[in-house]
Design a protein around this motif. Sequence first.
Motif, PDB file in Angstrom:
ATOM      1  N   GLU A 761      37.249 -44.006 -46.003  1.00 45.13           N
ATOM      2  CA  GLU A 761      36.288 -43.546 -47.028  1.00 45.13           C
ATOM      3  C   GLU A 761      35.713 -42.199 -46.658  1.00 45.13           C
ATOM      4  OE1 GLU A 761      33.346 -46.505 -47.592  1.00 45.13           O
ATOM      5  OE2 GLU A 761      34.750 -47.898 -48.568  1.00 45.13           O
ATOM      6  N   ARG A 762      35.371 -42.099 -45.431  1.00 47.95           N
ATOM      7  CA  ARG A 762      34.769 -40.835 -44.946  1.00 47.95           C
ATOM      8  C   ARG A 762      35.753 -39.679 -45.110  1.00 47.95           C
ATOM      9  NH1 ARG A 762      31.160 -37.686 -43.863  1.00 47.95           N
ATOM     10  NH2 ARG A 762      30.930 -36.584 -41.888  1.00 47.95           N
ATOM     11  N   ILE A 763      37.029 -39.941 -44.821  1.00 43.15           N
ATOM     12  CA  ILE A 763      38.044 -38.891 -44.975  1.00 43.15           C
ATOM     13  C   ILE A 763      38.100 -38.458 -46.431  1.00 43.15           C
ATOM     14  CG2 ILE A 763      40.539 -38.432 -44.903  1.00 43.15           C
ATOM     15  CD1 ILE A 763      40.638 -40.389 -42.522  1.00 43.15           C
ATOM     16  N   LYS A 764      38.079 -39.455 -47.296  1.00 47.39           N
ATOM     17  CA  LYS A 764      38.166 -39.132 -48.720  1.00 47.39           C
ATOM     18  C   LYS A 764      36.998 -38.252 -49.143  1.00 47.39           C
ATOM     19  CE  LYS A 764      39.271 -41.501 -52.966  1.00 47.39           C
ATOM     20  NZ  LYS A 764      39.068 -42.717 -53.710  1.00 47.39           N
ATOM     21  N   GLU A 765      35.807 -38.678 -48.750  1.00 40.63           N
ATOM     22  CA  GLU A 765      34.576 -37.913 -49.080  1.00 40.63           C
ATOM     23  C   GLU A 765      34.702 -36.482 -48.606  1.00 40.63           C
ATOM     24  OE1 GLU A 765      30.823 -39.227 -47.472  1.00 40.63           O
ATOM     25  OE2 GLU A 765      31.151 -41.160 -48.471  1.00 40.63           O
ATOM     26  N   LEU A 766      35.124 -36.353 -47.356  1.00 42.32           N
ATOM     27  CA  LEU A 766      35.221 -35.013 -46.777  1.00 42.32           C
ATOM     28  C   LEU A 766      36.267 -34.173 -47.500  1.00 42.32           C
ATOM     29  CD1 LEU A 766      34.900 -35.845 -42.982  1.00 42.32           C
ATOM     30  CD2 LEU A 766      33.334 -34.458 -44.319  1.00 42.32           C
ATOM     31  N   GLU A 767      37.352 -34.814 -47.876  1.00 44.87           N
ATOM     32  CA  GLU A 767      38.395 -34.064 -48.600  1.00 44.87           C
ATOM     33  C   GLU A 767      37.860 -33.560 -49.932  1.00 44.87           C
ATOM     34  OE1 GLU A 767      42.690 -35.619 -46.916  1.00 44.87           O
ATOM     35  OE2 GLU A 767      41.757 -36.727 -48.592  1.00 44.87           O
ATOM     36  N   LYS A 769      34.730 -32.954 -50.648  1.00 39.83           N
ATOM     37  CA  LYS A 769      33.759 -31.897 -50.348  1.00 39.83           C
ATOM     38  C   LYS A 769      34.479 -30.585 -50.066  1.00 39.83           C
ATOM     39  CE  LYS A 769      29.801 -31.013 -47.420  1.00 39.83           C
ATOM     40  NZ  LYS A 769      29.218 -31.279 -46.136  1.00 39.83           N
ATOM     41  N   LEU A 770      35.573 -30.712 -49.367  1.00 42.27           N
ATOM     42  CA  LEU A 770      36.354 -29.524 -49.039  1.00 42.27           C
ATOM     43  C   LEU A 770      36.880 -28.857 -50.308  1.00 42.27           C
ATOM     44  CD1 LEU A 770      37.643 -27.910 -46.689  1.00 42.27           C
ATOM     45  CD2 LEU A 770      39.618 -29.394 -46.887  1.00 42.27           C
ATOM     46  N   GLN A 771      37.381 -29.657 -51.220  1.00 42.01           N
ATOM     47  CA  GLN A 771      37.897 -29.109 -52.475  1.00 42.01           C
ATOM     48  C   GLN A 771      36.804 -28.352 -53.216  1.00 42.01           C
ATOM     49  OE1 GLN A 771      40.884 -28.772 -53.496  1.00 42.01           O
ATOM     50  NE2 GLN A 771      41.624 -29.870 -51.677  1.00 42.01           N
ATOM     51  N   ARG A 772      35.626 -28.993 -53.228  1.00 42.14           N
ATOM     52  CA  ARG A 772      34.494 -28.371 -53.935  1.00 42.14           C
ATOM     53  C   ARG A 772      34.139 -27.028 -53.293  1.00 42.14           C
ATOM     54  NH1 ARG A 772      32.278 -33.446 -54.081  1.00 42.14           N
ATOM     55  NH2 ARG A 772      30.821 -32.969 -52.400  1.00 42.14           N
ATOM     56  N   GLU A 776      34.188 -23.322 -55.211  1.00 41.08           N
ATOM     57  CA  GLU A 776      32.974 -22.491 -55.196  1.00 41.08           C
ATOM     58  C   GLU A 776      33.268 -21.129 -54.590  1.00 41.08           C
ATOM     59  OE1 GLU A 776      28.740 -21.846 -55.537  1.00 41.08           O
ATOM     60  OE2 GLU A 776      30.140 -23.300 -56.436  1.00 41.08           O
ATOM     61  N   ARG A 777      33.999 -21.147 -53.532  1.00 41.89           N
ATOM     62  CA  ARG A 777      34.337 -19.907 -52.833  1.00 41.89           C
ATOM     63  C   ARG A 777      35.145 -19.001 -53.740  1.00 41.89           C
ATOM     64  NH1 ARG A 777      38.205 -19.890 -47.733  1.00 41.89           N
ATOM     65  NH2 ARG A 777      38.691 -17.687 -47.806  1.00 41.89           N
ATOM     66  N   ARG A 778      36.109 -19.604 -54.414  1.00 36.70           N
ATOM     67  CA  ARG A 778      36.949 -18.794 -55.307  1.00 36.70           C
ATOM     68  C   ARG A 778      36.072 -18.133 -56.369  1.00 36.70           C
ATOM     69  NH1 ARG A 778      41.483 -23.019 -55.726  1.00 36.70           N
ATOM     70  NH2 ARG A 778      42.705 -22.500 -53.893  1.00 36.70           N
ATOM     71  N   LYS A 779      35.174 -18.945 -56.958  1.00 38.68           N
ATOM     72  CA  LYS A 779      34.274 -18.421 -58.007  1.00 38.68           C
ATOM     73  C   LYS A 779      33.501 -17.224 -57.506  1.00 38.68           C
ATOM     74  CE  LYS A 779      32.808 -22.382 -60.685  1.00 38.68           C
ATOM     75  NZ  LYS A 779      31.741 -23.347 -60.708  1.00 38.68           N
ATOM     76  N   ASN A 889      28.750 -19.636 -45.534  1.00 43.33           N
ATOM     77  CA  ASN A 889      29.061 -21.024 -45.917  1.00 43.33           C
ATOM     78  C   ASN A 889      30.539 -21.297 -45.757  1.00 43.33           C
ATOM     79  OD1 ASN A 889      26.489 -21.591 -46.505  1.00 43.33           O
ATOM     80  ND2 ASN A 889      26.639 -21.285 -48.723  1.00 43.33           N
ATOM     81  N   LYS A 890      31.307 -20.263 -46.203  1.00 40.54           N
ATOM     82  CA  LYS A 890      32.755 -20.430 -46.120  1.00 40.54           C
ATOM     83  C   LYS A 890      33.190 -20.654 -44.659  1.00 40.54           C
ATOM     84  CE  LYS A 890      36.884 -17.724 -46.595  1.00 40.54           C
ATOM     85  NZ  LYS A 890      37.275 -16.336 -46.514  1.00 40.54           N
ATOM     86  N   HIS A 891      32.587 -19.836 -43.764  1.00 36.85           N
ATOM     87  CA  HIS A 891      32.929 -19.932 -42.335  1.00 36.85           C
ATOM     88  C   HIS A 891      32.620 -21.335 -41.795  1.00 36.85           C
ATOM     89  CE1 HIS A 891      33.816 -18.450 -38.429  1.00 36.85           C
ATOM     90  NE2 HIS A 891      32.626 -18.881 -37.958  1.00 36.85           N
ATOM     91  N   VAL A 892      31.361 -21.792 -42.179  1.00 38.28           N
ATOM     92  CA  VAL A 892      30.945 -23.123 -41.719  1.00 38.28           C
ATOM     93  C   VAL A 892      31.897 -24.171 -42.291  1.00 38.28           C
ATOM     94  CG1 VAL A 892      29.094 -24.854 -41.825  1.00 38.28           C
ATOM     95  CG2 VAL A 892      28.543 -22.452 -41.448  1.00 38.28           C
ATOM     96  N   ALA A 893      32.187 -23.976 -43.641  1.00 38.41           N
ATOM     97  CA  ALA A 893      33.058 -24.948 -44.308  1.00 38.41           C
ATOM     98  C   ALA A 893      34.428 -24.982 -43.640  1.00 38.41           C
ATOM     99  CB  ALA A 893      33.200 -24.577 -45.792  1.00 38.41           C
ATOM    100  N   GLU A 894      34.902 -23.745 -43.283  1.00 42.17           N
ATOM    101  CA  GLU A 894      36.214 -23.685 -42.612  1.00 42.17           C
ATOM    102  C   GLU A 894      36.196 -24.446 -41.285  1.00 42.17           C
ATOM    103  OE1 GLU A 894      38.152 -19.592 -44.297  1.00 42.17           O
ATOM    104  OE2 GLU A 894      37.075 -19.531 -42.392  1.00 42.17           O
TER     105      GLU A 894
END
Length: 958
Positions: A761-767, A769-772, A776-779, A889-894
Motif C-alpha cells: 500500500e505504501r508503495i502505491k501511495e508513494l508512486e 505521489k511521485l506522479q503528482r 506539477e513540475r511539468r506545469k 521541491n523537485k530536488h527533494v521529490a527526486e
Amino acid sequence: MNPPKFDKVEDMADLTHLNEASVIHNLRLRYLSDMIYVRLFLVAVNPYRSLPIYTDEIIRSYKNKRRYEMPPHIYAISDIAYHDMLQGRENQSILITGESGAGKTENTKKVIQYIATIASDSTNTKKYGILEQQILQANPILEAFGNAQTIRNNNSSRFGKFIRIEFNSAGQISGANIERYLLEKSRVTYQTPEERNFHIFYQLLKGAPSAIKKKFLLDGSLDDYRFTKHSRKDIDGVDDIAEFEILLNAMNIVGISEDEQVEFFRIVASVLHLGNICVTSGRDDQAHILDTSVAEKVCHVLGVPIDAFIKGLIKPQVKAGREWVAQARTKEQVLYSIEALAKALYERSFGALVERINKAIDTPSNKAYFIGVLDIAGFEIFQTNGFEQLCINYTNEKLQQFFNQHMFILEQEQYKLENIEWDFIDFGLDLQPTIDLIEKTKPVGILACLDEECVMPKATDKTFVEKLHSIWKNKSPKYGVPRFQQGFILNHYAAKVEYTTSGWLNKNKDPLNENVTKLLAHSSQPYIASLFSDFLGDTTDYGTKNRVKRGVFRTVGRRHKEQLHSLMQQLYSTQPHFVRCIVPNAKKMAGKINTPLVLDQLRCNGVLEGIRICRVGFPNRLGFVEFRQRYEILAPRILPEGYVNGREAAHKLLEAFKLEGNQYRIGLSKVFFRAGVLAELEEVRDNKLSLVFTGFQAHCRGKLSRKDYRKLSEKTRAALVIQRNIRAINKLKQNPWWKLYYQIRPMLPSRKDEQIRLLKERIKELEEKLQREIQERRKLESANTQLEVEKITFEELLHNERSLSLEKDELIQKIKFTEEPENIDEYNSTKPSSKDQLLDLEQTNHEMSQLKTTLEETESQKMLLEKLKKNLEDRLGEIHEQYHDASQNKHVAEKNLSALDREVFDLKQLVEEHQDTANGLSEKLRKVEASLLDSQNELTKEKEENQELIKSKVKYNC
Ligand SMILES: Nc1ncnc2c1ncn2[C@@H]1O[C@H](COP(=O)(O)OP(=O)(O)OP(=O)(O)O)[C@@H](O)[C@H]1O
C-alpha cells in the motif's frame, strides 16, 4: 680445620678457624677456580693468564653495587671508592702494593679503566671522552720509558707512581695528575743477561723509522751498543716493533707533537751513543779518548761542542780554593761520569715526559675531589740489599704504618667517637721506631747521617757505617750490626733486612760532571738545555753571568724523603682502600701456587695480621637510616608506625634479629658489626627477599591461573547448554506433532503477510505521489518558459520606448531653443526675409503643436508602460521565487523518489522471496492435500473393505 661450607669464602674474616693454613687453603681453592680476588681488604693473586673478568659487562655489573652484593673484585673496590667520594664528599685513595710481578700495574690499569668508564660524561656517545682516553693512553707511554723486562716480570715498572684522578662536583672526570717515585735509573747502564734495559731502547732500535734513526745517527743494532748488547733482546710474545707503533699512537692521543716525540727519542739515542764512547788509559794512568767518532755523534745529538765535551770528561776544571784548575781523570772516573751522565739524561727526560703527560691531562677545570691510585713496589728483601732497597723498604714501612694507623688506631678512635664500649687495644704494631730510625734528624737517622757524610770532605762508606753504629747500636731494638759485612740490619715490619753500604755515599750524592752538565745547560738543542737548566749560571768557562739561581744541593735520600712526606700527607687526607697483590709462584706460571711464597707475602704485607685484628674489632658499619632501610624486612612489624628515632629503631631491629650482644655495637650514628656478621645478615636478607619474591610470583601465577580456570569453566558450561538445546531440538524433531506443525507452518497467516500488504500500500501511495509531483513540475516548467517569453517581449518594448523617449527629448530641446527671445533675435538676425520663409515658419509652428500633443500622449503612454513594466517585473520576481521553490521541491521529490525506488526495489525483492516461499508452500500444500486425498480414499476404501468384511463375518456367523 674449617668445615667445607667455608671453602672458597669470599671474605677470609668469615673463617671460623682463622690461621695461616686456613687462609692459604681458601686462597688456593679460590685461585684454582680462577677466583683471584678475596676480601677482607682486597687480596689479588696474579693469574698469569687473561681471565674474562674485565669485560664491559662485568664493569656494568659492579656499578652502584654494595660491598657484599658482588664477589670481591678490583672493580668493587673502585666502585666503593667512587661512591664514598661522592657520598662522603671526601678524597679517596687506593693503595696497591705487592712484590714485583704481583699484578700491581695490571690492577692499577683496571681501576683507571673502571673509573674512566663509569665517570665519563654520560652525554658523550663514545665509550670514553678525550680526557679519559688521554688518561688511559698515558700508561703505554710510561710503560715504554719506565718499564723493563726482569726475571720476575716481563713488564716490570721500574718506578712507583701515584695517579690522582680528579672529579668535578657532578662526579665526572675533570683531569688527572701523575706523580712518580724512584726510577731505577741504574738499569740504563747495566742489566743482567736475563733482563733488559727499558723497553724504549729496543722499540726504538727495532721499530723507529729510518728518518729518526738517521737524524740521531743510529746506524747499529742492539748488539752494537754497550748499554743493550749484554741484555736479552726479546721478550716472549712481545713484538717491540708493534709496541713502538702503540707508543706513537698513545703519544698522539695524549697530544705530544711529533717534534716533542723526537726530543724524547733524542735522549734514548744519546744514551746509546754515550755507552759506546771508548775511553783508554795512558801510561800515566790518565784517561784518553783517542777515537772521537762516537763522542762526535754524542755531541751532535746533544748539541754541544766536541772539544769542550771531551775536555770536560777527561780533564775537567775543578775548584781548588778560589782557583779553577784542570784535573786529569782516570779511565774509571771518566767511565763513571759517562754512565752517571747517561743515567741523569734518561731520568731527567723521564721526569720531563711525566710532566708533559701531566700538562695534557691535568686540565685547569673544576676539581672537587680526587681518587688517588698508588702503584708502588712492595718490600724488597734480596741476598744483597743496597741503597735502592732501603728507599723502597722505607716507603713500604711508612705505607704499612699508614695501613696500621687506619685499620687499628683510627678505627679504635672512631669507636671512641661513636661512644661504643671498647677497651683500647695496643696491637703492638707501631712502626714508628723503624721509621724514626731511617728518617729522623735527632738523633741522626740513617738518611740524615748519610747526608751528613756526603758533605764531609774525607767521608767514605766505611766512616758512614761506623757513625751509624755509634749512634744506634744497642740504642734501638730495630737496629742491628751484621757480623761479617760492612752495613747494618734493620728490623722492618716485613722482616729483618741486612743492608750492605758499599757505594752509598756516591748513590746518595748522585754526582754529575759539572763541566759536562754546564755544557748541556747551554746546548743548542732547547730540550737538552731545558733538562739541565739548573746547571745554568755560576760559571767561569762560558763567561755567562749568574742568571739562574742554582738548585739547592739535595741528596737522593733527601729528595725521596720529601716526596714520600708529600705522598703521606695526601694519603692521610683521603679515605684509603687497600689492595694487596700476591705473586703465586716464581715461574710466572698460571694455575700454580707456591704456598711458602704466598704465605711469606701475606705475612709481609700485613694481610694475616689485618684479618686477625679485624676479627677482634668491628670492621663493618652502617648508618642507622641505611641499616633500617636494608634490614627492616628481616623483622617486619617490629617497629611501630610513625616516627622512631634511628638509634632506637636499630636497637629494636637488632634485638629482633636475636644477634648475640657481642656481635655488634650501636654507636651514635652507626651500627658496628664484627667481621662476618653483616655478610650473614645479607644472606638472611637474600633468603627473605627470595621468599617474598617467590610468594609474589606464586600470587601472580595463582591469579592468572584462576582467571584462566574461570574462562574455561564458563566455556564448559556454555558447551553443555548448547548440547542440551541441540538434544532438545533433535528430540522435538522426532515428535509427529512438531513435524506436522513444521509442514503447515508456512500456510499459517503470519505477521509477515500483513507487513507485505502494508508495504505494498505504501508503495502505491508513494508512486501516486511521485506522479503528482512530476505533473506539477511539468506545469511549472511550461509556466516558466511562457514567462520567459513574456519577459523578452517586454524588454524589447521597453527598449523601443527608451529610444522613443530619447527622440522626444531632442525635440523638446529644439522647441525650447525657438521659444527663447534672445534666440529669436538671433534667429531674426539670420532669418531670410522672404514670404516662403514665413510660411515655413507657420508650418513649423503647426508641426510643433502637433508634436507637442504627440509628446504628451507619448508621455502618458510611457508612464503607462513603465507601470506595466513594474508589474511585470514584480510578477517575474514571483515567478522566479516559485521556480526556485519548485526546483527545490523537485530536488527533494527526486531524492524521495530515488529512496522510494530503492525501497520499492527492496520490497519487490522481499515480495518475490515471499512469493517463492508461498509458491513452495502451496506446492507442498498441494502435495499434502493430494496425499491427504489419497489417504482419505484409502481410508474410505479400507472402511468399505471393513464393512464388507463385517458383512461377510455377519453372514458367516449367521
Ligand atoms: N689480573 C691479571 N690478569 C691477567 N694477567 C695478569 C694480571 N695481573 C698480572 N698479570 C700478569 O702478570 C704480569 C705482571 O703484572 P704487573 O706488571 O702488574 O706486576 P707488578 O706488580 O706491577 O710488577 P712490578 O712491580 O714489577 O711492576 C703482567 O704483565 C701480566 O702478564
